[in-house]
Design an enzyme around this catalytic site. Structure first.
Site, short mmCIF file in Angstrom:
data_model
loop_
_atom_site.label_atom_id
_atom_site.label_comp_id
_atom_site.label_asym_id
_atom_site.label_seq_id
_atom_site.Cartn_x
_atom_site.Cartn_y
_atom_site.Cartn_z
NE ARG A 35 61.20 56.48 22.77
CZ ARG A 35 61.45 55.31 22.15
NH1 ARG A 35 62.08 54.34 22.78
NH2 ARG A 35 61.05 55.11 20.94
N PRO A 75 72.33 52.53 20.73
CG PRO A 75 72.81 54.64 21.49
CD PRO A 75 71.71 53.64 21.41
CD GLU A 76 72.98 46.56 20.66
OE1 GLU A 76 73.72 45.57 20.66
OE2 GLU A 76 71.84 46.54 20.17
NE ARG A 84 64.58 44.58 26.97
CZ ARG A 84 64.87 44.21 28.19
NH1 ARG A 84 65.64 43.18 28.38
NH2 ARG A 84 64.39 44.84 29.22
CE LYS A 122 74.02 47.43 25.96
NZ LYS A 122 72.59 47.11 26.15
#
Length: 285
Positions: free
Chosen positions: A122, A2-3, A274, A54
């Site tokens: 997570r 989710p951005e 990343r 975010k």
DNA sequence: CTGCGGTCCTGAAGGC
DNA sequence: TGCCTTCAGGACCGCA
């Protein structure tokens, strides 16, 4: 993950469906994801649901707010009414199954018109209660919103010239621009035809202008598609529907596949730890 | 100030 | 089949 476009989709939906409703109970299934006392919000009315970067910000009638950060795998799912899986007949396509609460449900916020499920497999994301959202440790450090006039070509120029960091890493820096994450950083750079490894301060005026325009157009497009729900992304909308941006992604997770523009193979490299995706031909160094 | 690597955490994917 | 290892990643933190 989710951005900005995903969180924008979530907050728009929730603002429409839970504003004006009262929190009747909060069930904390994982204390780490809701470390404060639920009694601080029980009984309060939801005034509005907004986004900053975010983060989802649920403003309450008692001058407090709940700040939700979904990190990578967080979901906010809203089920109207009191239900169980036999009563509703409604199957929600959650990543971990179709039941609510599911294996990854961490918090259930009970409202007088339904339940809001906070799922987070997570356990990186969390909900915290703030008296003053602007003073919040994370929120206060955020850079300008891309759609705010504070974010301009001049602003971008000033930020870029100060650092030799790869441009991809800079786009991910929430203190410089709020809301861009790993999906859209790659997508924006492809649209701007800029190699993700280019040093930020090496960009010329023309490239900065293009980068600015691509940032706005890609984010706007992604919001239009309701965000990105690729198979390995946890994000879904609060009603369980999937976003559609993944069907239109130019480079993100398309390594080894032909570039949609020039047919060269899309590459994956690691920048700042990343995964980053780009077309070596359209985005020459 | 910058950049690097470790930390949190779990599910998926890969190796044997 | 099944166990074990590796990896991914947003934000943060300590260290050089």
């Amino acid at each position: 993950m989710p951005e900005l476009p995903e969180v924008e989709t979530i907050t728009k939906y929730l603002n429409k469906h839970i504003s004006g409703k009262t929190i009747t109970d909060v069930l904390v299934l994982s204390k780490k994801q809701f470390p404060q006392d639920p009694r601080l919000v029980i009984g309060a009315k939801i005034e509005s649901v907004n986004r900053r970067g975010k983060s989802t910000i649920i403003c309450l009638s008692n001058t407090k707010a709940m700040i939700v950060h979904l990190r990578m795998t967080g979901q906010l799912i809203f089920m109207k009414g009191i239900f169980n899986r036999y009563e509703t007949g409604k199957q929600i396509p959650l990543s971990g199954g179709s039941e609510l609460p599911g294996k990854s449900t961490r918090v259930i916020i009970v409202l007088d018109n339904g339940k809001l499920f906070f799922n987070e497999s997570r356990k990186f994301g969390a909900i915290r209660i703030a008296e003053d959202v602007g003073a919040d440790k994370e929120i206060s450090k955020l850079g300008p919103e891309p759609f705010n006039k504070e974010f301009s070509i001049d602003y971008l120029k000033n930020v870029l010239k100060r650092t030799a960091k790869p441009i991809k890493a800079l786009l991910l820096d929430q203190e410089k621009i709020a809301g861009i994450g790993n999906i859209y950083a790659s997508e924006i750079l492809f649209d701007a035809k800029i190699n993700p490894n280019r040093s930020a301060k090496s960009l010329c005026e023309k490239e900065i202008k293009k980068l600015f325009n691509s940032t706005l157009s890609i984010l706007r497009e992604a919001i239009g598609y309701g965000g990105s729900s690729a198979s390995d992304e946890a994000y879904i909308k609060p009603d369980g529907a999937r976003g559609l941006y993944q069907n239109y992604a130019r480079v993100y997770q398309r390594d080894g596949k032909p570039c949609r523009k020039c047919k060269s193979l899309v590459k994956r490299v690691v920048i700042g730890g990343r995964g980053s995706f780009y077309c070596p031909s359209c985005q020459k160094y």
